[in-house]
Structures are given as C-alpha cells and as structure tokens.
Design a protein around this motif. Structure first.
Motif, short mmCIF file in Angstrom:
data_model
loop_
_atom_site.label_atom_id
_atom_site.label_comp_id
_atom_site.label_asym_id
_atom_site.label_seq_id
_atom_site.Cartn_x
_atom_site.Cartn_y
_atom_site.Cartn_z
N UNK A 136 0.87 -1.17 0.00
CA UNK A 136 0.00 0.00 0.00
C UNK A 136 0.91 1.23 0.00
N UNK A 137 0.56 2.18 -0.81
CA UNK A 137 1.36 3.41 -0.91
C UNK A 137 0.91 4.36 0.19
N UNK A 138 1.88 4.85 0.94
CA UNK A 138 1.58 5.75 2.06
C UNK A 138 2.24 7.10 1.85
N UNK A 139 1.68 8.09 2.52
CA UNK A 139 2.20 9.45 2.50
C UNK A 139 2.13 9.99 3.92
N UNK A 140 3.02 10.90 4.24
CA UNK A 140 3.05 11.49 5.58
C UNK A 140 2.05 12.64 5.68
N UNK A 141 1.55 12.86 6.88
CA UNK A 141 0.59 13.94 7.13
C UNK A 141 1.16 15.30 6.74
N UNK A 142 2.45 15.49 6.91
CA UNK A 142 3.07 16.79 6.66
C UNK A 142 3.33 17.06 5.19
N UNK B 213 2.66 17.72 1.18
CA UNK B 213 1.69 18.63 0.55
C UNK B 213 0.76 17.87 -0.40
N UNK B 214 -0.33 18.53 -0.73
CA UNK B 214 -1.27 17.97 -1.70
C UNK B 214 -0.57 17.83 -3.06
N UNK C 95 2.14 11.54 -6.67
CA UNK C 95 2.19 10.10 -6.38
C UNK C 95 0.97 9.40 -6.99
N UNK C 96 -0.20 9.99 -6.80
CA UNK C 96 -1.42 9.39 -7.36
C UNK C 96 -1.29 9.25 -8.88
N UNK D 146 -1.33 20.96 3.35
CA UNK D 146 -0.81 19.67 3.81
C UNK D 146 -1.85 18.57 3.65
N UNK D 147 -1.36 17.38 3.60
CA UNK D 147 -2.22 16.20 3.54
C UNK D 147 -3.11 16.16 4.78
#
Length: 173
Positions: A45-51, A53-54, A60-61, A102-103
């Motif tokens: 699963x591809x993950x991203x950090x909360x910090x 940016x969109x 990535x998407x 931010x995400x």
C-alpha cells in the motif's frame, strides 16, 4: 507492487494477462475473505506522511495510477486516507490554493478499515453503503494493505466464472 485495476490510458503498452486467482483458490468451498484477496493481489500500500503537501500527493497518485493514499503519522501508524475525491472537493473550495496545503488538512480522518478475516461480501457492502472505493486492511492495529472496490469485484467475478465453468463441466461431462 501489484496495482488495482486501472483503465488503459493513451500511450500504455500491452501487458501480459494474468489471473488474480489460482485454480486451487477457486476450488475451495470456503467463503472468500480479505486475506484471500491480499494473497493474490499483494499487501503493498502506498503511504504518504501527514506533513506532505497535496502537490506531492497528486504527483504520487498520478505516477502510481492509484486513487487513494494511506496517510501515516510520525510513528507510521494509520492516521487517515487521502483520495482523489478529497482533493477534488478541496480544489473546488479553495481554487488556486490547494496544492501547497498539507495532507493532514485534507485527508479523511475517520477511516473505515477491515480485517483479513472479514468476508468480501461484508466489505463490499460496507464500501457500497459508505460510498467509498478504498479500504485499508488492519490487523491488531498494524496496516496489512489496502483493497479497492474494484479488487473485490474482480475477485468475485473470477470466482463466479470458475463456478460457471465447473457447472458447465458437470452438465456436459
């Protein structure tokens, strides 16, 4: 990483066809569960950090050709999910100002998850009723992967196809 179904795009090269299930998995009379789907699909699963940016998330998407990202906190625990829908809604609300956000500001925090021993029918029903297409798989608080509504439908269609072939063999043979 095995990917969920993605519609062909201009410039795509032909890929080898493959079955997401084996004869042995189709021959079982056991109820299909999330763990069976993860065994055939993979648990990446591809993950991203909360910090992040969109803008980073959008890249990535696009590059991975996926519809959602798992969002993790500083301890790499599940913090939320960020989908294309989340981004489109924010783009409509804050035109021209969304990509630097931010995400964490835009993710869905109340994530509906499933467990490996959940039945696919139960998961499909929850996705359909909740109007979402991505569901993280969690066991004992640990992220095990992510499944999509397309993964679940494809898995079930393969099961039905095999069942139809078995019935045809019984009738003909």
């Amino acid at each position: 990483m095995p990917a969920s179904y993605q519609a062909p795009m201009v410039g795509d090269k032909a890929k080898d066809k493959h079955a997401s299930q084996s004869v042995s998995s189709n021959m079982t009379t056991e109820t299909a569960r999330v763990e069976h789907l993860l065994q055939s699909k993979g648990s990446d699963a591809i993950a991203i950090a909360e910090a992040d940016t969109i803008a980073t998330a959008v890249g990535i998407l696009r590059d991975k050709r996926i519809g959602a990202l798992i969002v993790v906190d500083a301890s790499h625990a599940l913090a939320g999910i960020l989908s294309e829908r989340d981004i489109v809604r924010k783009l409509a609300e804050t035109p021209g100002q969304t990509l630097p956000q931010t995400v964490a500001e835009n993710m869905t925090r109340d994530v509906v998850t499933c467990e490996p021993d959940d039945t696919l029918i139960k998961v499909l029903r929850r996705m359909s009723e909740g109007h979402f297409r991505h569901m993280p798989v969690v066991k004992g608080g640990k992220l095990m992967g992510m499944i999509t509504i397309g993964d679940v439908i494809n898995f079930r269609l393969n099961e039905l196809e095999h069942e139809a072939l078995q019935l045809k063999q019984l009738i003909v043979g």
